[in-house]
Design a protein around this motif. Structure first.
Motif, PDB file in Angstrom:
ATOM      1  N   MET A   1      38.090  33.961  44.422  1.00 31.73           N
ATOM      2  CA  MET A   1      38.198  35.079  44.390  1.00 31.73           C
ATOM      3  C   MET A   1      37.864  35.969  43.336  1.00 31.73           C
ATOM      4  O   MET A   1      38.217  35.548  42.112  1.00 31.73           O
ATOM      5  N   GLU A   5      38.927  41.798  43.447  1.00 28.33           N
ATOM      6  CA  GLU A   5      39.759  41.186  44.513  1.00 28.33           C
ATOM      7  C   GLU A   5      41.226  40.873  43.910  1.00 28.33           C
ATOM      8  O   GLU A   5      42.248  41.416  44.615  1.00 28.33           O
ATOM      9  N   GLU A   6      40.990  40.301  42.886  1.00 27.02           N
ATOM     10  CA  GLU A   6      42.534  40.067  42.399  1.00 27.02           C
ATOM     11  C   GLU A   6      43.288  41.317  41.962  1.00 27.02           C
ATOM     12  O   GLU A   6      44.366  41.596  42.076  1.00 27.02           O
TER      13      GLU A   6
END
Length: 115
Positions: A1, A5-6
């Motif tokens: 990821m 996105e995190e």
């Protein structure tokens, strides 16, 4: 990821917590989202050094005189400890996080929309 996105995942968690009325979780997730962004910024630019963890990073950004006042204020509110009455200084932690994140993203040359 990816880091982006995190960061978005933490913002989504903050929004969910806000809708559930869990102010403490909102603050924590907002701080984490900022920490993810600052960690990436530090990775890209070795001149940027605010610290190894999200709270130090947040307060380092707040103390940086090169940071715009609006961003410093938002970072300070988010990084502040709870009062003796367990009240947070940031009454709108998600909004404060977005102010800080827009600044960080702009400094990295990324799209300034944290969402």
């Amino acid at each position: 990821m990816s880091w982006r996105e995190e960061m978005r995942r933490e913002l989504a968690r903050a929004l969910d917590a806000e809708q559930a009325g869990n102010a403490g979780r909102v603050r924590t997730c907002a701080r984490r989202a900022i920490g993810i962004a600052i960690t990436e910024w530090q990775r890209r630019d070795t001149a940027v050094r605010y610290g190894p963890d999200f709270l130090r990073q947040l307060m380092g950004l707040a103390d940086d005189r090169a940071t715009p006042v609006e961003v410093q204020n938002a970072a300070t509110r988010l990084g502040a400890k709870l009062s003796e009455d367990f009240e947070a200084r940031s009454k709108e932690p998600l909004q404060d996080a977005r102010i800080v994140l827009r600044h960080i993203l702009e400094r990295m040359g990324e799209s300034a929309d944290p969402n």
